[in-house]
Design a protein around this motif. Structure first.
Motif, mmCIF file in Angstrom:
data_model
loop_
_atom_site.group_PDB
_atom_site.id
_atom_site.type_symbol
_atom_site.label_atom_id
_atom_site.label_comp_id
_atom_site.label_asym_id
_atom_site.label_seq_id
_atom_site.Cartn_x
_atom_site.Cartn_y
_atom_site.Cartn_z
ATOM 1 N N GLY A 1 -15.071 -1.346 -2.684
ATOM 2 C CA GLY A 1 -14.139 -2.134 -1.756
ATOM 3 C C GLY A 1 -14.779 -2.694 -0.510
ATOM 4 O O GLY A 1 -14.662 -3.875 -0.205
ATOM 5 N N ASP A 2 -15.576 -1.811 0.008
ATOM 6 C CA ASP A 2 -16.096 -2.306 1.432
ATOM 7 C C ASP A 2 -17.395 -3.517 0.930
ATOM 8 O O ASP A 2 -17.636 -4.549 1.660
ATOM 9 C CB ASP A 2 -17.230 -1.229 2.004
ATOM 10 C CG ASP A 2 -16.171 -0.162 2.557
ATOM 11 O OD1 ASP A 2 -14.802 -0.451 2.896
ATOM 12 O OD2 ASP A 2 -16.569 1.091 2.877
ATOM 13 N N VAL B 1 -10.813 -4.896 -5.248
ATOM 14 C CA VAL B 1 -11.057 -3.512 -5.948
ATOM 15 C C VAL B 1 -9.701 -2.797 -6.231
ATOM 16 O O VAL B 1 -9.363 -2.009 -7.127
ATOM 17 C CB VAL B 1 -11.937 -2.753 -5.372
ATOM 18 C CG1 VAL B 1 -12.130 -1.139 -5.948
ATOM 19 C CG2 VAL B 1 -13.483 -3.359 -5.384
ATOM 20 N N PHE B 2 -8.792 -3.047 -4.958
ATOM 21 C CA PHE B 2 -7.605 -2.607 -5.093
ATOM 22 C C PHE B 2 -6.731 -3.053 -6.235
ATOM 23 O O PHE B 2 -6.159 -2.099 -7.035
ATOM 24 C CB PHE B 2 -6.867 -2.881 -3.702
ATOM 25 C CG PHE B 2 -5.454 -2.374 -3.638
ATOM 26 C CD1 PHE B 2 -5.196 -0.958 -3.374
ATOM 27 C CD2 PHE B 2 -4.499 -3.121 -3.383
ATOM 28 C CE1 PHE B 2 -3.871 -0.381 -3.143
ATOM 29 C CE2 PHE B 2 -3.000 -2.778 -3.417
ATOM 30 C CZ PHE B 2 -2.749 -1.290 -3.315
ATOM 31 N N ARG C 1 -12.096 -5.477 -0.587
ATOM 32 C CA ARG C 1 -11.060 -4.216 -0.819
ATOM 33 C C ARG C 1 -9.906 -4.713 -1.602
ATOM 34 O O ARG C 1 -9.476 -4.065 -2.488
ATOM 35 C CB ARG C 1 -10.534 -3.997 0.555
ATOM 36 C CG ARG C 1 -11.792 -3.409 1.466
ATOM 37 C CD ARG C 1 -11.377 -2.807 2.806
ATOM 38 N NE ARG C 1 -12.472 -2.321 3.614
ATOM 39 C CZ ARG C 1 -13.010 -2.885 4.704
ATOM 40 N NH1 ARG C 1 -12.550 -4.201 5.040
ATOM 41 N NH2 ARG C 1 -14.106 -2.388 5.090
ATOM 42 N N THR D 1 0.668 -1.240 0.063
ATOM 43 C CA THR D 1 0.093 0.092 -0.092
ATOM 44 C C THR D 1 0.873 1.236 0.062
ATOM 45 O O THR D 1 0.577 2.212 -0.565
ATOM 46 C CB THR D 1 -1.176 -0.022 1.042
ATOM 47 O OG1 THR D 1 -0.205 -0.184 2.456
ATOM 48 C CG2 THR D 1 -2.125 -1.156 0.971
ATOM 49 N N SER E 1 -7.872 1.437 3.147
ATOM 50 C CA SER E 1 -8.751 0.520 3.861
ATOM 51 C C SER E 1 -8.007 -0.890 4.249
ATOM 52 O O SER E 1 -8.238 -1.344 5.439
ATOM 53 C CB SER E 1 -9.816 0.412 2.947
ATOM 54 O OG SER E 1 -10.811 1.591 2.772
ATOM 55 N N SER F 1 -15.322 4.351 -4.989
ATOM 56 C CA SER F 1 -14.109 3.032 -5.156
ATOM 57 C C SER F 1 -14.104 2.403 -3.676
ATOM 58 O O SER F 1 -13.943 1.336 -3.561
ATOM 59 C CB SER F 1 -12.890 3.518 -5.859
ATOM 60 O OG SER F 1 -12.285 4.634 -4.779
ATOM 61 N N GLY F 2 -13.970 3.413 -2.555
ATOM 62 C CA GLY F 2 -14.052 2.840 -1.380
ATOM 63 C C GLY F 2 -15.339 1.956 -1.142
ATOM 64 O O GLY F 2 -15.172 0.977 -0.568
ATOM 65 N N CYS G 1 -8.815 2.111 -1.546
ATOM 66 C CA CYS G 1 -8.906 0.962 -0.823
ATOM 67 C C CYS G 1 -7.314 0.575 -0.248
ATOM 68 O O CYS G 1 -7.586 -0.282 0.451
ATOM 69 C CB CYS G 1 -9.233 -0.199 -2.145
ATOM 70 S SG CYS G 1 -10.931 0.201 -2.737
ATOM 71 N N THR H 1 -9.105 5.053 -6.790
ATOM 72 C CA THR H 1 -9.347 3.561 -6.241
ATOM 73 C C THR H 1 -8.041 3.040 -5.391
ATOM 74 O O THR H 1 -8.282 2.430 -4.288
ATOM 75 C CB THR H 1 -9.629 2.584 -7.240
ATOM 76 O OG1 THR H 1 -10.581 3.264 -8.100
ATOM 77 C CG2 THR H 1 -9.884 1.116 -6.752
ATOM 78 N N ARG I 1 -14.000 -7.384 3.661
ATOM 79 C CA ARG I 1 -15.267 -6.602 3.266
ATOM 80 C C ARG I 1 -15.834 -5.956 4.624
ATOM 81 O O ARG I 1 -15.354 -6.323 5.931
ATOM 82 C CB ARG I 1 -16.314 -7.620 2.614
ATOM 83 C CG ARG I 1 -15.945 -8.037 1.304
ATOM 84 C CD ARG I 1 -16.757 -8.991 0.760
ATOM 85 N NE ARG I 1 -16.463 -9.682 -0.468
ATOM 86 C CZ ARG I 1 -15.712 -10.474 -0.844
ATOM 87 N NH1 ARG I 1 -15.326 -11.125 0.337
ATOM 88 N NH2 ARG I 1 -15.455 -11.146 -2.036
#
Length: 507
Positions: A73-74, A81-82, A78, A19, A125, A69-70, A122, A118, A193
């Motif tokens: 991911g939820d 989508v990341f 995540r 990340t 997160s 985008s967040g 994500c 995104t 999630r």
């Protein structure tokens, strides 16, 4: 912090590496592009006025996608989508690097806007759910530091790569780094999630944000050529206004809105969000303007590398002042520091507004430092206030509002600055002025407008009021302040406001 789910079984070190590396490359890429514009223009034959869409389009799409985008991911995972964001980023980099036209570069940057937002949303997160307690605070602080370093180093990195590899080199390298991040994520990150979140996604709100901003920016960019009272210009403005009203109507009806309109009753959040919008807008406009002016043969005639070095006082100054900001805010008050910051930034822009064709780089140094220090002083407290003025269960929504505002400010202010700069240069050239005089007039006019907008930020500081808790000034708070011009991170003041500490009177 993003909600949902217990900490995963991921190896926290791998999550942190993936990340932080991804946010570093995204922010470096974003800030480097303005340095590349003259080289892209020369190579593709597309004028820099058109290429401003490579900057404003990125921010426009980012504004529409940062919250959605967040949410995706939820709901859908995540990690998934990341990874999709990273894949889009790789595809956009390859498209841009292979482009032989300005249109290809602009389309690639539009895709990159969705990818970048995104990855940031994500990635943070994933990092948050992979750590607990003090480890989570340290991880998020390192993520914020990576974001700040990437944004500061981007223009210099872009200048170096143009000299060594051509402008395409930045995108090939970024694509390679993103592939590495994908491999690291696959190997080390577990899926997560938010089981408590509704599966409703506000797609209509996302589209309407784009439909509000795109016609507005198009009208500002083409209004001078079309005529400000032309059907095309007025039609764009009408579509923008209609989309804004439609957005409000949709947000009132959807079960999980992109923007919780009830938050707009919070005076502190509104004031801090306006301050964030203005700060992000003016600093991005400054980088666009000076990158073009410094490299133009009729102005300073710098190489891309020289221009990257020349902008370093502005980019690095934002990071250098950050360690002192939380403690200063705690001592004299956040809104006071925001006000002082905007006054200093406004003064810096006003000094640039006095530019003369005979100015050499030394004359720009003090204004650049003034703008950078001013932005550093205002960004951190405004960002901190935006999450400190709401209860803990609304911190995520408040940070989403401020992050969207950051993208909106960058897209609109850069488009405005580009329009003023190009229009004044064209007018002065038509009047028979030498190119150097026309360039200086364009830069001066755009800088005066940015000075006026910065002074408006001074008023936003008073709109913030006093009813929120100041950050304690920890190392994590300093990292959040350093990252504040790219992303809002919670501080030690976030989610601690209760009772009368939250101001919810109508604005």
């Amino acid at each position: 912090m993003p909600g949902g789910g217990a900490p995963t079984a991921s190896r926290a070190g791998g999550v942190l590496a993936a990340t932080c590396l991804s946010t570093l490359v995204v922010n470096a890429n974003t800030s480097a592009v303005t340095i590349l514009l003259p080289a892209i223009s020369a190579d593709t034959g597309t004028d820099v006025t058109t290429l401003q869409w490579a900057v404003t389009g990125y921010s426009l799409v980012g504004a529409a996608c940062i919250i959605t985008s967040g949410s995706l991911g939820d709901v859908f995972g995540r990690k998934r989508v990341f990874q999709l964001g990273l894949l889009l980023f790789v595809a956009s980099c390859i498209l841009i690097a292979l482009s032989t036209s300005g249109a290809g570069v602009i389309v690639g940057r539009l895709i990159q806007g969705a990818a970048g937002s995104t990855i940031l949303a994500c990635g943070l997160s994933l990092l948050s759910v992979a750590n607990e307690g003090e480890a989570q605070l340290r991880a998020v602080s390192l993520w914020g530091a990576a974001a700040a370093v990437g944004a500061a180093a981007g223009p210099l990195l872009g200048g170096v790569l143009v000299e060594l590899t051509g402008w395409q080199g930045l995108f090939w390298i970024d694509a390679g780094v993103a592939v590495v991040c994908m491999v690291m994520t696959y190997a080390t990150v577990a899926e997560s999630r938010d089981p408590n979140r509704s599966h409703s996604i506000d797609y209509a709100g996302t589209v309407l944000i784009a439909l509000t901003l795109a016609p507005l920016i198009l009208a500002m960019s083409r209004g001078s050529a079309w005529g400000w009272a032309s059907v095309a210009t007025l039609g764009c403005l009408a579509l923008s206004v209609a989309s804004a009203f439609a957005f409000v109507a949709v947000e009132r009806r959807v079960s999980v809105p992109l923007l919780d309109l009830a938050l707009l009753r919070n005076r502190v959040l509104v004031g801090s969000t306006i301050a964030i919008l203005i700060g992000a807008g003016t600093i991005n406009a400054l980088m666009y303007l000076v990158s073009l002016y410094f490299q133009n043969p009729d102005a300073l005639g710098f190489s891309p590398l020289q221009a990257g070095l020349a902008t370093l006082p502005a980019t690095a100054g934002l990071v250098a002042i950050a360690p002192f900001v939380p403690k200063l805010a705690a001592r004299i008050g956040g809104r006071q520091l925001v006000a002082v910051g905007f006054l200093l930034s406004g003064a810096g822009f006003a000094l640039v507004g006095l530019v003369d064709p005979d100015w050499r780089y030394g004359r720009f140094l003090l204004p650049l430092v003034a703008v950078a220090v001013g932005m550093g002083l205002s960004n951190g407290p405004a960002s901190s206030a935006s999450t400190a003025c709401v209860p803990e269960n609304q911190v995520g929504s408040a940070s989403g509002v401020s992050n969207m505002a950051r993208y909106v400010g960058a897209s609109v202010a850069t488009a405005l600055a580009a329009t003023i700069y190009g229009t004044v240069i064209a007018d002065r050239t038509a009047q028979g002025l030498p190119a150097s005089d026309a360039m200086a007039s364009g830069l001066g006019a755009a800088s005066w407008v940015m000075a006026g907008i910065s002074f408006a930020g001074f008023l936003a500081a008073f709109l913030m009021g006093r009813r929120y808790r100041e950050a304690q000034g920890t190392l994590g708070d300093a990292a959040a302040a350093a990252a504040a011009h790219t992303h809002t991170l919670p501080t030690t003041a976030s989610g601690t406001v209760t009772g009368t500490a939250t101001e919810t009177s109508p604005v």
